[in-house]
Design an enzyme around this catalytic site. Sequence first.
Site, PDB file in Angstrom:
ATOM      1  N   GLY A  31     -82.627 -45.599 -39.416  1.00 23.36           N
ATOM      2  CA  GLY A  31     -82.970 -44.940 -38.645  1.00 23.36           C
ATOM      3  C   GLY A  31     -83.610 -45.248 -37.494  1.00 23.36           C
ATOM      4  O   GLY A  31     -83.034 -45.519 -36.294  1.00 23.36           O
ATOM      5  N   LYS A  70     -75.794 -39.193 -34.735  1.00 20.16           N
ATOM      6  CA  LYS A  70     -76.190 -38.579 -34.109  1.00 20.16           C
ATOM      7  C   LYS A  70     -76.090 -39.144 -32.815  1.00 20.16           C
ATOM      8  O   LYS A  70     -76.774 -38.556 -31.433  1.00 20.16           O
ATOM      9  CB  LYS A  70     -77.523 -38.674 -35.133  1.00 20.16           C
ATOM     10  CG  LYS A  70     -77.982 -40.993 -35.008  1.00 20.16           C
ATOM     11  CD  LYS A  70     -78.232 -41.226 -33.274  1.00 20.16           C
ATOM     12  CE  LYS A  70     -78.244 -42.446 -33.627  1.00 20.16           C
ATOM     13  NZ  LYS A  70     -78.410 -44.067 -33.004  1.00 20.16           N
ATOM     14  N   ASN A 107     -76.558 -44.719 -25.700  1.00 23.69           N
ATOM     15  CA  ASN A 107     -75.766 -42.835 -25.736  1.00 23.69           C
ATOM     16  C   ASN A 107     -76.009 -42.320 -24.650  1.00 23.69           C
ATOM     17  O   ASN A 107     -75.354 -41.534 -24.413  1.00 23.69           O
ATOM     18  CB  ASN A 107     -75.911 -42.917 -27.524  1.00 23.69           C
ATOM     19  CG  ASN A 107     -74.557 -43.547 -28.454  1.00 23.69           C
ATOM     20  OD1 ASN A 107     -73.097 -43.618 -28.451  1.00 23.69           O
ATOM     21  ND2 ASN A 107     -75.267 -44.760 -28.736  1.00 23.69           N
TER      22      ASN A 107
END
EC number: 1.1.1.94
Length: 348
Positions: free
Chosen positions: A149, A204, A269
């Site tokens: 999450g 993601k 990231n």
Amino acid sequence: MSKYQKIQIKQAVGVVGAGSFGLTIAGLLAENVEDILIYTRREENKAKMQARKGEYAQLSPKIRVTTSLEEVAKDCQLIFPVVPSKGFRNMMQQLGPLLNPQHFLIHATKGLDSSLAPKEGKIKPEHIKTMSQLIELESLACRVGCLSGPNLASEIQEHQPAATLIASKYTEVIKMGQAALRSPRFQVYGTHDILGAELAGALKNVVALAAGLLGGKGLGMNIWALLVTRGLSEMIHIGKAMGADVKAFLGVAGIGDLIATASSTKSRNYKAGVALAQGTPMREIVGADGDMVEGFRTLEIINQLCQALEINSPIFEIVHRVVFKGMELERAIHFLMTYPYAVDVDFL
Ligand SMILES: NC(=O)C1=CN([C@@H]2O[C@H](COP(=O)(O)OP(=O)(O)OC[C@H]3O[C@@H](n4cnc5c(N)ncnc54)[C@H](OP(=O)(O)O)[C@@H]3O)[C@@H](O)[C@H]2O)C=CC1
Ligand SMILES: O=C(CO)COP(=O)(O)O
């Protein structure tokens, strides 16, 4: 009353991996559990943490530190493995033989493993493992789940409110995870779609990396929104090709985490993308924080998979070229802006 009834956890709960997120999970556990055992593989970390010095000053007195996986397996029925995907299989090869079917394992690693792929030749889908699949491969544990999450560690450490998703085929794993972690500052949703939650969490990171590339070039919100929307669409197509359902991608572990990570300068990231766009050489980024930029590993693995399965994923493909083949960002953006997309939403 919640769908998942509260259960009391009387035994110690284990956390394997004393990094940024392992410590964050230990801190969340300290709100519900009296005895938390956190594993670090380094004696010097143990000494530092026990002395509650420096970066570990926030540690709750309920948290014990160990360098023994035997102790974790013996004392704890519920264990949270939180080590980067690169070291996950190695860690499981040590922890696995100590586990039995009574153990519950809920990992929080957002990455993939391809260590089963042959050194030469094309990668096949069966060579790519999620962390829950690695747990099942390397141990007798079957009560396995994942936590995924929008959970930037530093915000949770500051006690800012957040939510996560616990995914498992087993309702008792979801209930146990919720009982251990849920608090007024941390909402915990549940789902049985573990593959979707794991893939959404891993994929993601690549889109967050790409968002950092745009941010590093000083580009604005229109193209950011375009990237996130089309990136999500590619994540779903790749997820479907790997056998996942669409649902998790549209929830907190998918779009939720994507928004947080692809827009936050706290995300490693995202930050790696910014650094690349601003000319920092790849070797410097990898040297500094490379293992912890999960998106790099996922991008390499998924790029091979997309080629092998002929999955149409222009963003993942072009980001791979920018990151690993030195393609200029301007050319990459031009390619995507002139790509013959036809349909807006094509995954429902
Ligand atoms: N930080 C965050 O905001 C979030 C992170 N995650 C995920 O959690 C995972 C871990 O991230 P994070 O905690 O931030 O990373 P860190 O780099 O902060 O910590 C990783 C920890 O794992 C340990 N470790 C690495 N390999 C092994 C191994 N083989 N055996 C035992 N321990 C090992 C490292 O030990 P050592 O110090 O000895 O190298 C280190 O303590 C990643 O997959 C990340 O995507 C998920 C949500 C949020
Ligand atoms: O997954 C995360 C937050 O949900 C952490 O992202 P980074 O690994 O990019 O810091």
